[in-house]
Write a protein that holds these residues in place. Structure first.
Motif, mmCIF file in Angstrom:
data_model
loop_
_atom_site.group_PDB
_atom_site.id
_atom_site.type_symbol
_atom_site.label_atom_id
_atom_site.label_comp_id
_atom_site.label_asym_id
_atom_site.label_seq_id
_atom_site.Cartn_x
_atom_site.Cartn_y
_atom_site.Cartn_z
ATOM 1 N N ASP A 115 7.211 -12.999 16.566
ATOM 2 C CA ASP A 115 6.901 -13.441 15.209
ATOM 3 C C ASP A 115 5.590 -12.840 14.713
ATOM 4 N N ILE A 116 4.595 -12.808 15.561
ATOM 5 C CA ILE A 116 3.301 -12.243 15.184
ATOM 6 C C ILE A 116 3.403 -10.722 15.087
ATOM 7 N N ALA A 117 4.236 -10.129 15.948
ATOM 8 C CA ALA A 117 4.457 -8.677 15.879
ATOM 9 C C ALA A 117 5.067 -8.307 14.522
ATOM 10 N N LEU A 118 6.002 -9.112 14.054
ATOM 11 C CA LEU A 118 6.624 -8.849 12.755
ATOM 12 C C LEU A 118 5.593 -8.952 11.636
ATOM 13 N N ARG A 119 4.729 -9.954 11.702
ATOM 14 C CA ARG A 119 3.675 -10.104 10.695
ATOM 15 C C ARG A 119 2.741 -8.894 10.717
ATOM 16 N N ASP A 120 2.307 -8.481 11.916
ATOM 17 C CA ASP A 120 1.383 -7.361 12.016
ATOM 18 C C ASP A 120 2.036 -6.039 11.633
ATOM 19 N N PHE A 121 3.343 -5.906 11.865
ATOM 20 C CA PHE A 121 4.062 -4.724 11.409
ATOM 21 C C PHE A 121 3.997 -4.648 9.881
ATOM 22 N N THR A 122 4.225 -5.789 9.232
ATOM 23 C CA THR A 122 4.156 -5.846 7.776
ATOM 24 C C THR A 122 2.751 -5.503 7.285
ATOM 25 N N LEU A 123 1.732 -6.019 7.959
ATOM 26 C CA LEU A 123 0.354 -5.680 7.602
ATOM 27 C C LEU A 123 0.110 -4.175 7.762
ATOM 28 N N GLY A 124 0.673 -3.587 8.814
ATOM 29 C CA GLY A 124 0.530 -2.150 9.033
ATOM 30 C C GLY A 124 1.137 -1.334 7.902
ATOM 31 N N ILE A 125 2.267 -1.790 7.385
ATOM 32 C CA ILE A 125 2.897 -1.121 6.242
ATOM 33 C C ILE A 125 1.989 -1.226 5.022
ATOM 34 N N GLY A 126 1.359 -2.378 4.833
ATOM 35 C CA GLY A 126 0.433 -2.546 3.713
ATOM 36 C C GLY A 126 -0.756 -1.603 3.811
ATOM 37 N N ALA A 127 -1.302 -1.444 5.014
ATOM 38 C CA ALA A 127 -2.419 -0.513 5.211
ATOM 39 C C ALA A 127 -1.963 0.924 4.949
ATOM 40 N N LEU A 128 -0.750 1.237 5.347
ATOM 41 C CA LEU A 128 -0.193 2.555 5.067
ATOM 42 C C LEU A 128 -0.066 2.765 3.550
ATOM 43 N N ALA A 129 0.348 1.730 2.838
ATOM 44 C CA ALA A 129 0.446 1.818 1.377
ATOM 45 C C ALA A 129 -0.926 2.064 0.757
ATOM 46 N N LEU A 130 -1.970 1.455 1.304
ATOM 47 C CA LEU A 130 -3.322 1.703 0.814
ATOM 48 C C LEU A 130 -3.681 3.176 0.971
ATOM 49 N N GLY A 131 -3.384 3.751 2.116
ATOM 50 C CA GLY A 131 -3.655 5.172 2.329
ATOM 51 C C GLY A 131 -2.910 6.055 1.352
ATOM 52 N N ARG A 132 -1.668 5.720 1.095
ATOM 53 C CA ARG A 132 -0.866 6.510 0.145
ATOM 54 C C ARG A 132 -1.408 6.369 -1.273
ATOM 55 N N LEU A 133 -1.829 5.157 -1.648
ATOM 56 C CA LEU A 133 -2.415 4.964 -2.974
ATOM 57 C C LEU A 133 -3.694 5.772 -3.133
ATOM 58 N N LYS A 134 -4.487 5.848 -2.089
ATOM 59 C CA LYS A 134 -5.707 6.657 -2.142
ATOM 60 C C LYS A 134 -5.356 8.119 -2.381
ATOM 61 N N GLU A 135 -4.306 8.601 -1.737
ATOM 62 C CA GLU A 135 -3.863 9.986 -1.950
ATOM 63 C C GLU A 135 -3.447 10.208 -3.401
#
Length: 142
Positions: A115-135
């Motif tokens: 359950d926590i792995a799923l939450r952290d996976f989702t957080l990882g996608i959000g951080a990836l989205a931040l990187g893409r937005l910066k680009e």
């Protein structure tokens, strides 16, 4: 909406204007993914939020021949640095936080904390989205 598309001097597509909504989303993600790793990293030394050791797969410190206590302090330092990088160099920090979260996900799966792995996976996608937005913001012609 990102604005109208144009070809910049490198023959790459760029947007002429970044919509204010995109800017506000970027700022929100930047603060979130800058501040949360710093807070979680600092808590690796205090354990006010949770006893972090319980989420560490026992094989990790065994392989590295260090105590789980020492390992969690190293994790805390990495998280604090990653959060600072998001604030100072978001084009690097966002991808570092994302990668770090995916490493944490693997650790959590090995430990059975799905359950926590799923939450952290989702957080990882959000951080990836931040990187893409910066680009996207860097390619904008303002």
């Amino acid at each position: 909406m990102l604005g109208s598309l144009k070809i910049n001097e490198n023959n790459a597509m760029a947007t002429s204007v970044i919509d204010p909504t995109v800017n506000s989303i970027y700022k929100l993600l930047k603060v979130t993914y800058g501040l949360l790793p710093i807070l979680a990293g600092a808590d690796k030394f205090r354990h006010l939020l949770v006893d972090w050791h319980k989420y560490l797969y026992p094989g990790v410190p065994e392989i590295l021949s260090i105590s789980s206590h020492t390992f969690m302090h190293i994790v805390g330092i990495v998280e604090i640095v990653a959060g600072l990088l998001v604030f100072l160099f978001p084009n690097i920090g966002a991808y570092l936080v994302s990668a770090w979260l995916f490493v944490i996900v693997m650790n959590l799966i090995m430990g059975g904390f799905y359950d926590i792995a799923l939450r952290d996976f989702t957080l990882g996608i959000g951080a990836l989205a931040l990187g893409r937005l910066k680009e996207v913001k860097e390619r904008a012609i303002i």
